[in-house]
Design a protein around this motif. Structure first.
Motif, short mmCIF file in Angstrom:
data_model
loop_
_atom_site.label_atom_id
_atom_site.label_comp_id
_atom_site.label_asym_id
_atom_site.label_seq_id
_atom_site.Cartn_x
_atom_site.Cartn_y
_atom_site.Cartn_z
N GLU A 127 0.81 -1.23 0.00
CA GLU A 127 0.00 0.00 0.00
C GLU A 127 0.84 1.28 0.00
N LEU A 128 2.16 1.16 -0.04
CA LEU A 128 3.02 2.34 0.09
C LEU A 128 2.69 3.41 -0.94
N PHE A 129 2.31 3.01 -2.14
CA PHE A 129 2.12 3.98 -3.23
C PHE A 129 0.66 4.40 -3.42
N TYR A 130 -0.23 3.92 -2.59
CA TYR A 130 -1.66 4.22 -2.76
C TYR A 130 -1.88 5.73 -2.77
N ASN A 131 -2.47 6.23 -3.87
CA ASN A 131 -2.81 7.65 -4.04
C ASN A 131 -1.60 8.58 -4.05
N ALA A 132 -0.40 8.02 -4.17
CA ALA A 132 0.80 8.85 -4.22
C ALA A 132 1.08 9.28 -5.67
N LYS A 133 1.72 10.44 -5.83
CA LYS A 133 2.19 10.86 -7.14
C LYS A 133 3.43 10.04 -7.50
N GLN A 249 -3.90 32.16 6.51
CA GLN A 249 -3.85 31.80 5.09
C GLN A 249 -3.05 30.52 4.87
N ILE A 250 -1.91 30.43 5.53
CA ILE A 250 -1.06 29.24 5.40
C ILE A 250 -1.79 28.01 5.92
N ALA A 251 -2.44 28.15 7.09
CA ALA A 251 -3.15 27.03 7.69
C ALA A 251 -4.27 26.53 6.77
N GLU A 252 -4.98 27.44 6.13
CA GLU A 252 -6.08 27.04 5.25
C GLU A 252 -5.56 26.29 4.02
N LYS A 253 -4.46 26.76 3.46
CA LYS A 253 -3.86 26.07 2.30
C LYS A 253 -3.35 24.69 2.70
N ARG A 254 -2.71 24.62 3.87
CA ARG A 254 -2.19 23.33 4.36
C ARG A 254 -3.32 22.34 4.61
N GLN A 255 -4.44 22.80 5.13
CA GLN A 255 -5.58 21.93 5.43
C GLN A 255 -6.15 21.31 4.15
N LYS A 256 -6.14 22.07 3.06
CA LYS A 256 -6.70 21.58 1.81
C LYS A 256 -5.76 20.64 1.05
N MET A 257 -4.53 20.53 1.51
CA MET A 257 -3.51 19.80 0.74
C MET A 257 -3.58 18.30 0.93
N TYR A 258 -3.96 17.84 2.12
CA TYR A 258 -3.94 16.41 2.45
C TYR A 258 -5.31 15.90 2.87
N ASP A 259 -5.58 14.61 2.57
CA ASP A 259 -6.83 14.02 3.03
C ASP A 259 -6.66 13.45 4.43
N GLU A 260 -7.69 12.77 4.92
CA GLU A 260 -7.66 12.26 6.30
C GLU A 260 -6.63 11.16 6.50
N ASN A 261 -6.17 10.56 5.38
CA ASN A 261 -5.13 9.52 5.47
C ASN A 261 -3.73 10.06 5.22
N GLY A 262 -3.63 11.39 5.12
CA GLY A 262 -2.31 12.01 4.93
C GLY A 262 -1.81 11.99 3.50
N LYS A 263 -2.67 11.75 2.51
CA LYS A 263 -2.27 11.70 1.11
C LYS A 263 -2.49 13.07 0.46
#
Length: 266
Positions: A127-133, A249-263
């Motif tokens: 599963e290491l590469f799941y949803n990874a670029k 502003q930084i916090a809002e951008k960071r929040q949108k970057m990853y899903d609940e699984n950290g991807k």
């Protein structure tokens, strides 16, 4: 012939190589070769052929070279006299500026944007590469299908740009983790909790890998470091209201970057 499985070799069975092997094995679609000087016996249940003999890769249609970064060129040149001209070969190095171009086979620079602080086949998992670029330098339908079968997302990026970006998002954070941990004493660490743990996770990076990153990508890392210092100065010199706005502003951008699984979902 049309019904034969594609023959895929994995050279080097550490975290990345082992995870590639396990991910492809789980599909049941491929005839797999696991080649390593020391770890091939651990891979026997995940491969059709497990051996220390690199010459067996001559039968492969695709080969992933997952050796240590400072050994990758040696392996790529060694494969020159083994593989057919049409064989696809992909490396997994996070740095590209030292890789050769004069190879006898179809070499495609690639890099999965996934990993952990742990090393070795025993720490690899499908599963290491799941949803990874997964960065590739040019389009190839066969390689892209393999990447998609590992549940990763192929993304096109030329080598020079990759080195610049990974310096900012991977190599500099690793050096910061080392420096941050080294700037504290035992009495500081006694009360350290999740924030310090998360910020210093990359300080567990294998020392050989860390040195290779700094050695091969030093110019880009220094450029990223200078930009980071400017950002520190910018934040430090903001008044209270502008500081709060900037941090929000930084916090809002960071929040949108990853899903609940950290991807990364960008």
């Amino acid at each position: 012939m049309a019904n034969e499985k594609l023959k895929v070799g994995v050279l080097g069975l550490g975290l990345i190589g082992g995870s590639i092997l396990k991910a492809l094995h789980s599909t049941g679609k491929y005839f797999l070769y696991a080649i390593s000087k020391s770890s091939y016996k651990k891979a026997e249940s995940f491969a059709d052929v497990a051996s220390c003999d690199i010459n067996l890769l001559a039968e492969c249609n695709v080969v992933f070279v997952c050796s240590k970064m400072n050994e990758t060129n040696e392996k790529l040149y060694e494969l020159n006299s083994i593989l057919k001209k049409e064989t696809i070969v992909a490396d997994v190095c996070s740095i590209k500026n030292f890789l050769p171009n004069n190879l006898n086979y179809n070499f495609i620079s690639s890099h999965p944007m996934a990993g952990t602080e742990f090393t070795g086949f025993e720490n690899s998992f499908k599963e290491l590469f799941y949803n990874a670029k997964w960065i590739i330098e040019k389009n190839d339908p066969i390689l892209e299908e393999l990447i998609l079968d590992m549940k990763a997302k192929p993304i096109l990026l030329e080598r020079k740009k990759q080195d610049e970006i990974t310096a900012k998002i991977s190599h500099l954070p690793m050096l910061i983790a080392f420096a941050l941990f080294d700037s504290t004493e035992n009495e500081d660490r006694i009360i350290a909790s999740s924030g310090f743990r998360d910020m210093t996770r990359l300080a567990l990076t294998n020392p050989d890998m860390a040195f290779d990153m700094l050695h091969f990508n030093k110019e880009n890392i220094l450029a990223a470091y200078e930009k980071l210092l400017l950002k520190f100065e910018e934040l430090k010199n903001l008044d209270e209201e502008n500081f709060k706005n900037k941090v929000q502003q930084i916090a809002e951008k960071r929040q949108k970057m990853y899903d609940e699984n950290g991807k990364n979902i960008l």
